[in-house]
Design a protein around this motif. Sequence first.
Motif, short mmCIF file in Angstrom:
data_model
loop_
_atom_site.label_atom_id
_atom_site.label_comp_id
_atom_site.label_asym_id
_atom_site.label_seq_id
_atom_site.Cartn_x
_atom_site.Cartn_y
_atom_site.Cartn_z
N VAL A 42 0.84 -1.20 0.00
CA VAL A 42 0.00 0.00 0.00
C VAL A 42 0.88 1.25 0.00
O VAL A 42 0.61 2.21 -0.74
N ASP A 43 1.94 1.25 0.81
CA ASP A 43 2.87 2.38 0.83
C ASP A 43 3.48 2.60 -0.55
O ASP A 43 3.60 3.75 -1.02
N LEU A 44 3.86 1.53 -1.23
CA LEU A 44 4.42 1.65 -2.59
C LEU A 44 3.40 2.27 -3.53
O LEU A 44 3.74 3.16 -4.33
N ASP A 45 2.14 1.84 -3.46
CA ASP A 45 1.09 2.44 -4.30
C ASP A 45 0.92 3.92 -3.98
O ASP A 45 0.74 4.74 -4.89
N THR A 46 0.99 4.27 -2.71
CA THR A 46 0.88 5.68 -2.30
C THR A 46 2.03 6.49 -2.87
O THR A 46 1.83 7.59 -3.38
N PHE A 47 3.24 5.94 -2.79
CA PHE A 47 4.40 6.63 -3.35
C PHE A 47 4.25 6.82 -4.86
O PHE A 47 4.55 7.90 -5.38
N VAL A 48 3.81 5.79 -5.57
CA VAL A 48 3.66 5.89 -7.02
C VAL A 48 2.66 7.00 -7.37
O VAL A 48 2.93 7.84 -8.24
N SER A 49 1.54 7.05 -6.67
CA SER A 49 0.55 8.11 -6.91
C SER A 49 1.14 9.48 -6.61
O SER A 49 0.93 10.44 -7.36
N SER A 50 1.88 9.58 -5.52
CA SER A 50 2.49 10.85 -5.15
C SER A 50 3.55 11.27 -6.16
O SER A 50 3.67 12.45 -6.51
N LEU A 51 4.33 10.31 -6.63
CA LEU A 51 5.35 10.61 -7.64
C LEU A 51 4.70 11.04 -8.96
O LEU A 51 5.24 11.90 -9.67
N GLU A 52 3.55 10.47 -9.29
CA GLU A 52 2.82 10.89 -10.49
C GLU A 52 2.38 12.34 -10.36
O GLU A 52 2.52 13.13 -11.30
N ARG A 53 1.85 12.71 -9.19
CA ARG A 53 1.42 14.10 -8.99
C ARG A 53 2.62 15.04 -8.99
O ARG A 53 2.54 16.15 -9.53
N SER A 122 11.75 -1.41 -1.09
CA SER A 122 11.81 -1.74 0.33
C SER A 122 12.69 -2.98 0.45
O SER A 122 12.55 -3.92 -0.33
N ALA A 123 13.57 -3.00 1.44
CA ALA A 123 14.45 -4.16 1.65
C ALA A 123 13.67 -5.37 2.14
O ALA A 123 14.18 -6.49 2.09
N GLY A 124 12.46 -5.17 2.60
CA GLY A 124 11.64 -6.29 3.06
C GLY A 124 11.99 -6.74 4.46
O GLY A 124 12.78 -6.11 5.16
#
Length: 168
Positions: A42-53, A122-124
């Motif tokens: 979910v954090d990765l999806d949030t980052f992708v959306s934020s990077l798009e904006r 993320s290193a996981g």
Amino acid sequence: MRRAFSLIELLIAIAILVAITFLAAQTFSGTKAQADLDLTKVDLDTFVSSLERFELSMRRVPSEEEGIAALWSSAALEDEDEEKNWRGPYLTSPIPEDRWGTAWRYVVPSEIVEGMAYDLVSAGPDREFDTDDDLHNHMALVGADGEFREGVEDFGGSDDFGLGGDFG
């Protein structure tokens, strides 16, 4: 007459309680581990959306030096003249580390998928990069072998929104 518990009965009762506690701990630890994985996605999806904006307003993705901090603070921008274009914060609160306390790896251009604009990794759970449990922003597009999943190349597109490259 009252009869007291024998030592054997007390030891059996304690052993049962320890076994129940152990089973409960195992159940909850597996649930937490899966929750951490799901929340990181979910954090990765949030980052992708934020990077798009960010890309829409700045006409570029953050540089490697600016990093993801440019999503929550204009102070991270390298060029002060660009601050007038910054429409952030693009994230409501900073997320400098993944769910396991490791700083995100942000690389421009992508080293995982040729032609992509960036990698966010993320290193996981093992907290080590470049291992099998790493999570990254290309996971939906790329299989375990690093190649595009079947049909992804049919989407077409350009370098918009961090996808990079020409798929079609």
